[in-house]
Design a protein around this motif. Structure first.
Motif, PDB file in Angstrom:
ATOM      1  N   SER A   1       0.839  -1.194   0.000  1.00 49.13           N
ATOM      2  CA  SER A   1       0.000   0.000   0.000  1.00 49.13           C
ATOM      3  C   SER A   1       0.877   1.248   0.000  1.00 49.13           C
ATOM      4  CB  SER A   1      -0.916  -0.002   1.225  1.00 49.13           C
ATOM      5  OG  SER A   1      -0.143   0.016   2.413  1.00 49.13           O
ATOM      6  N   ASN A   2       0.258   2.389  -0.278  1.00 45.95           N
ATOM      7  CA  ASN A   2       0.972   3.663  -0.312  1.00 45.95           C
ATOM      8  C   ASN A   2       0.235   4.689   0.539  1.00 45.95           C
ATOM      9  OD1 ASN A   2       3.190   3.498  -2.640  1.00 45.95           O
ATOM     10  ND2 ASN A   2       1.399   2.346  -3.306  1.00 45.95           N
ATOM     11  N   PRO A   3       0.943   5.430   1.393  1.00 41.75           N
ATOM     12  CA  PRO A   3       0.279   6.430   2.242  1.00 41.75           C
ATOM     13  C   PRO A   3      -0.096   7.677   1.457  1.00 41.75           C
ATOM     14  CG  PRO A   3       2.649   6.446   2.633  1.00 41.75           C
ATOM     15  CD  PRO A   3       2.380   5.312   1.690  1.00 41.75           C
ATOM     16  N   LEU A   4      -1.255   8.237   1.792  1.00 40.84           N
ATOM     17  CA  LEU A   4      -1.738   9.472   1.186  1.00 40.84           C
ATOM     18  C   LEU A   4      -2.053  10.472   2.292  1.00 40.84           C
ATOM     19  CD1 LEU A   4      -4.252   8.066  -1.476  1.00 40.84           C
ATOM     20  CD2 LEU A   4      -1.822   8.597  -1.793  1.00 40.84           C
ATOM     21  N   ILE A   5      -1.920  11.756   1.986  1.00 43.95           N
ATOM     22  CA  ILE A   5      -2.198  12.791   2.992  1.00 43.95           C
ATOM     23  C   ILE A   5      -2.730  14.028   2.298  1.00 43.95           C
ATOM     24  CG2 ILE A   5       0.125  13.800   2.914  1.00 43.95           C
ATOM     25  CD1 ILE A   5      -0.105  14.205   5.955  1.00 43.95           C
ATOM     26  N   GLY A   6      -3.574  14.777   3.021  1.00 44.67           N
ATOM     27  CA  GLY A   6      -4.133  16.005   2.478  1.00 44.67           C
ATOM     28  C   GLY A   6      -4.583  16.942   3.589  1.00 44.67           C
ATOM     29  N   TYR A   7      -4.804  18.209   3.223  1.00 37.37           N
ATOM     30  CA  TYR A   7      -5.273  19.236   4.162  1.00 37.37           C
ATOM     31  C   TYR A   7      -6.666  19.671   3.742  1.00 37.37           C
ATOM     32  CZ  TYR A   7      -5.764  23.855   6.314  1.00 37.37           C
ATOM     33  OH  TYR A   7      -6.234  24.942   7.011  1.00 37.37           O
ATOM     34  N   GLY A   8      -7.594  19.729   4.706  1.00 34.86           N
ATOM     35  CA  GLY A   8      -8.961  20.083   4.357  1.00 34.86           C
ATOM     36  C   GLY A   8      -9.668  20.830   5.463  1.00 34.86           C
TER      37      GLY A   8
ATOM     38  N   ARG B   1     -17.486  15.877  15.897  1.00 36.32           N
ATOM     39  CA  ARG B   1     -18.765  15.168  15.812  1.00 36.32           C
ATOM     40  C   ARG B   1     -19.780  16.010  15.050  1.00 36.32           C
ATOM     41  NH1 ARG B   1     -21.542  11.116  18.252  1.00 36.32           N
ATOM     42  NH2 ARG B   1     -19.702  10.547  19.458  1.00 36.32           N
ATOM     43  N   GLY B   2     -20.453  15.358  14.087  1.00 40.21           N
ATOM     44  CA  GLY B   2     -21.485  16.030  13.303  1.00 40.21           C
ATOM     45  C   GLY B   2     -20.953  16.811  12.121  1.00 40.21           C
ATOM     46  N   GLY B   3     -19.641  16.836  11.912  1.00 45.93           N
ATOM     47  CA  GLY B   3     -19.067  17.624  10.837  1.00 45.93           C
ATOM     48  C   GLY B   3     -19.001  16.883   9.517  1.00 45.93           C
ATOM     49  N   SER B   4     -18.801  17.647   8.449  1.00 50.24           N
ATOM     50  CA  SER B   4     -18.654  17.091   7.103  1.00 50.24           C
ATOM     51  C   SER B   4     -17.361  17.616   6.490  1.00 50.24           C
ATOM     52  CB  SER B   4     -19.844  17.484   6.220  1.00 50.24           C
ATOM     53  OG  SER B   4     -21.052  16.963   6.727  1.00 50.24           O
ATOM     54  N   LEU B   5     -16.623  16.732   5.904  1.00 41.79           N
ATOM     55  CA  LEU B   5     -15.368  17.103   5.250  1.00 41.79           C
ATOM     56  C   LEU B   5     -15.662  17.586   3.835  1.00 41.79           C
ATOM     57  CD1 LEU B   5     -12.195  17.071   5.199  1.00 41.79           C
ATOM     58  CD2 LEU B   5     -12.405  14.764   4.234  1.00 41.79           C
ATOM     59  N   LEU B   6     -15.130  18.779   3.505  1.00 42.67           N
ATOM     60  CA  LEU B   6     -15.270  19.286   2.155  1.00 42.67           C
ATOM     61  C   LEU B   6     -14.208  18.665   1.253  1.00 42.67           C
ATOM     62  CD1 LEU B   6     -16.007  23.068   2.802  1.00 42.67           C
ATOM     63  CD2 LEU B   6     -17.615  21.176   2.552  1.00 42.67           C
ATOM     64  N   MET B   7     -14.424  18.735  -0.036  1.00 41.46           N
ATOM     65  CA  MET B   7     -13.566  18.077  -1.020  1.00 41.46           C
ATOM     66  C   MET B   7     -12.093  18.368  -0.754  1.00 41.46           C
ATOM     67  SD  MET B   7     -13.828  18.135  -5.172  1.00 41.46           S
ATOM     68  CE  MET B   7     -13.586  19.920  -5.250  1.00 41.46           C
ATOM     69  N   THR B   8     -11.331  17.287  -0.535  1.00 36.46           N
ATOM     70  CA  THR B   8      -9.914  17.393  -0.175  1.00 36.46           C
ATOM     71  C   THR B   8      -9.091  16.491  -1.070  1.00 36.46           C
ATOM     72  OG1 THR B   8     -10.494  17.818   2.138  1.00 36.46           O
ATOM     73  CG2 THR B   8      -8.237  17.126   1.686  1.00 36.46           C
ATOM     74  N   ALA B   9      -8.034  17.037  -1.634  1.00 35.61           N
ATOM     75  CA  ALA B   9      -7.137  16.250  -2.485  1.00 35.61           C
ATOM     76  C   ALA B   9      -6.125  15.513  -1.619  1.00 35.61           C
ATOM     77  CB  ALA B   9      -6.410  17.166  -3.471  1.00 35.61           C
ATOM     78  N   LEU B  10      -5.960  14.220  -1.874  1.00 39.54           N
ATOM     79  CA  LEU B  10      -4.995  13.401  -1.143  1.00 39.54           C
ATOM     80  C   LEU B  10      -3.810  13.116  -2.058  1.00 39.54           C
ATOM     81  CD1 LEU B  10      -7.358  10.843   0.644  1.00 39.54           C
ATOM     82  CD2 LEU B  10      -6.536  13.068   1.445  1.00 39.54           C
ATOM     83  N   LYS B  11      -2.614  13.478  -1.582  1.00 38.83           N
ATOM     84  CA  LYS B  11      -1.411  13.358  -2.385  1.00 38.83           C
ATOM     85  C   LYS B  11      -0.497  12.260  -1.857  1.00 38.83           C
ATOM     86  CE  LYS B  11      -1.404  18.277  -3.656  1.00 38.83           C
ATOM     87  NZ  LYS B  11      -0.624  19.542  -3.679  1.00 38.83           N
ATOM     88  N   GLY B  12       0.313  11.727  -2.760  1.00 43.55           N
ATOM     89  CA  GLY B  12       1.332  10.760  -2.390  1.00 43.55           C
ATOM     90  C   GLY B  12       2.639  11.457  -2.113  1.00 43.55           C
ATOM     91  N   VAL B  13       3.682  10.665  -1.827  1.00 41.04           N
ATOM     92  CA  VAL B  13       4.978  11.246  -1.511  1.00 41.04           C
ATOM     93  C   VAL B  13       5.578  11.958  -2.720  1.00 41.04           C
ATOM     94  CG1 VAL B  13       6.279   9.169  -2.107  1.00 41.04           C
ATOM     95  CG2 VAL B  13       7.182  10.726  -0.354  1.00 41.04           C
TER      96      VAL B  13
ATOM     97  N   GLY C   1       3.931  13.976  -4.650  1.00 43.20           N
ATOM     98  CA  GLY C   1       3.216  15.223  -4.863  1.00 43.20           C
ATOM     99  C   GLY C   1       2.036  15.117  -5.786  1.00 43.20           C
ATOM    100  N   ASN C   2       1.790  13.968  -6.378  1.00 42.34           N
ATOM    101  CA  ASN C   2       0.652  13.788  -7.274  1.00 42.34           C
ATOM    102  C   ASN C   2      -0.614  13.468  -6.481  1.00 42.34           C
ATOM    103  OD1 ASN C   2       2.099  14.172  -9.705  1.00 42.34           O
ATOM    104  ND2 ASN C   2       2.853  12.059  -9.608  1.00 42.34           N
ATOM    105  N   ILE C   3      -1.761  13.864  -7.025  1.00 42.47           N
ATOM    106  CA  ILE C   3      -3.056  13.588  -6.397  1.00 42.47           C
ATOM    107  C   ILE C   3      -3.511  12.190  -6.802  1.00 42.47           C
ATOM    108  CG2 ILE C   3      -5.475  14.261  -6.252  1.00 42.47           C
ATOM    109  CD1 ILE C   3      -4.601  17.137  -6.780  1.00 42.47           C
ATOM    110  N   TYR C   4      -3.776  11.343  -5.800  1.00 42.22           N
ATOM    111  CA  TYR C   4      -4.193   9.967  -6.060  1.00 42.22           C
ATOM    112  C   TYR C   4      -5.640   9.699  -5.652  1.00 42.22           C
ATOM    113  CZ  TYR C   4       0.583   8.690  -7.214  1.00 42.22           C
ATOM    114  OH  TYR C   4       1.815   8.610  -7.831  1.00 42.22           O
ATOM    115  N   ALA C   5      -6.229  10.575  -4.828  1.00 39.00           N
ATOM    116  CA  ALA C   5      -7.613  10.357  -4.402  1.00 39.00           C
ATOM    117  C   ALA C   5      -8.231  11.680  -3.990  1.00 39.00           C
ATOM    118  CB  ALA C   5      -7.681   9.353  -3.255  1.00 39.00           C
ATOM    119  N   ILE C   6      -9.560  11.752  -4.037  1.00 36.66           N
ATOM    120  CA  ILE C   6     -10.320  12.918  -3.595  1.00 36.66           C
ATOM    121  C   ILE C   6     -11.250  12.470  -2.474  1.00 36.66           C
ATOM    122  CG2 ILE C   6     -11.959  14.709  -4.228  1.00 36.66           C
ATOM    123  CD1 ILE C   6      -9.268  15.080  -5.513  1.00 36.66           C
TER     124      ILE C   6
END
Length: 370
Positions: free
Chosen positions: A38-45, A122-134, A136-141
């Motif tokens: 597997s590969n780790p992904l991270i993003g700021y939202g 609790r009760g919150g919703s995450l807005l569209m966030t780009a998840l990047k790999g090491v 720097g490319n976006i691999y998931a939303i």
């Protein structure tokens, strides 16, 4: 060195690691395929919709900055002199694991953690966030409503109760894969098996099993953790070949003799192959008690003396009457435990005995303190 001096006998646990001799395991449980991971992904939202438990703008200004940046993309501009106090948003870090062979359009689970001083998500919703790999490319939303296992309640007098961690939540299937990660599974004429626990004996057994099943020189052990196996290059044939390999059974090598001591919990784990060379051990101790009982000395009649306090100490010496016990050559785990139990030793005393046996070279095992 008495690490477990204050641990009671009922807090002591001595566990025998069962030998693996004669117990076959599947290759799937012993090793993995090199390059398949597997590969780790991270993003700021931003999480919105919180019930006043979000970031305090004065202490976590980056949440408000992120909100202004997002609103500007939709044609909404906040005046620079306006200091908004928005308590229903929180800046978060989103992270996930992108499994091997994930395809575009598939969903993966994500974890959302508060970055500022939000009290609860609790009760919150995450807005569209780009998840990047090491790279720097976006691999998931990622996007969706959070599932938070913890909660917190605070009274007006300042008292509060918190259960678990309310500032971390998860979104099952909360991210959609947008880019695939290529693997090197079909690029060579061979595959490489990586043992989960490097061991020369296990590598030898696995290699022998593959060569006896598939033919001589099919598998070659490169070291204690990797085995090179010749494999068909066509995709469909290679998948079937790996499936066949995974279900072959191999007898792994037996683990090295170890004694592991957890000084925090009082747990002692002794491997089944731990033995002791001839050694004599005595367990006992001497206790010296000094009690001060001062007495009052009165002067004689018609004398010019004064009443004084005279110190008087009572000294008492007690010694435990525990006999010495002897460990013969090749003593096993059960005999060690029985001998210690017979003299009534506590866990701390057992640790001291094991360390002493190690110092004199009588303990034939690794002594590990964690």
């Amino acid at each position: 060195m008495r690490l477990l001096k204050r641990v009671g006998w009922f807090g002591f646990m001595c566990v025998a690691l069962l030998p693996s001799s004669g117990s076959a395991e599947r290759i799937k449980d012993l090793a993995s395929i090199a390059g398949v991971r597997s590969n780790p992904l991270i993003g700021y939202g931003i999480v919105v919709g919180l019930d006043g438990s979000g970031d305090q703008s004065s202490q976590a200004p980056f949440a408000l900055q992120s909100l202004k940046s997002m609103l500007s993309q939709y044609g909404v501009t906040l005046p620079s002199n306006v200091k908004a106090q928005v308590k229903n948003i929180a800046a978060v870090i989103v992270h996930a694991e992108l499994p091997a062979f994930s395809k575009v359009g598939q969903s993966i689970d994500i974890t959302v953690s508060s970055l500022g001083n939000a009290k609860s998500l609790r009760g919150g919703s995450l807005l569209m966030t780009a998840l990047k790999g090491v790279d720097g490319n976006i691999y998931a939303i990622a996007q969706g409503s959070l599932v938070v296992g913890g909660f917190g309640v605070e009274g007006k007098d300042g008292s509060s109760v918190t259960l678990n961690i309310p500032s971390v939540g998860r979104i099952p299937n909360g991210a959609m894969v947008e880019r695939e990660v290529l693997t090197a599974l079909n690029q060579n004429d061979y595959i490489q098996l990586l043992l989960h626990s490097p061991d020369f004996t296990t590598a030898k057994h696995l290699t022998d099993t593959l060569n006896s099943t598939l033919g001589a020189k099919t598998a070659v052990a490169l070291d204690a953790s990797s085995i090179k196996v010749s494999a068909p290059k066509e995709s469909d044939q290679r998948v079937g070949f790996i499936s066949f390999l995974e279900n072959l059974e191999v007898v792994p090598g037996e683990a090295a003799a170890k004694v592991i001591i957890n000084s925090r919990t009082g747990t002692i784990v002794i491997g089944s192959h731990v033995t002791v060379s001839p050694a004599a051990v005595t367990h006992g101790g001497m206790t010296v008690s000094i009690t001060s009982n001062p007495i009052v000395s009165q002067p004689g009649a018609l004398s010019q003396g004064e009443t004084v306090v005279v110190p008087k100490d009572d000294i008492e010496v007690s010694q435990e009457n525990n006999r010495m016990f002897l460990f013969d050559s090749g003593v096993t785990l059960s005999e060690i435990v029985n001998a210690v139990n017979q003299v009534g030793a506590a866990p701390g005393d057992l640790v001291a005995i094991l360390e002493a046996l190690k110092q004199v070279g009588a303990l034939k095992a690794q002594l590990i303190v964690i």
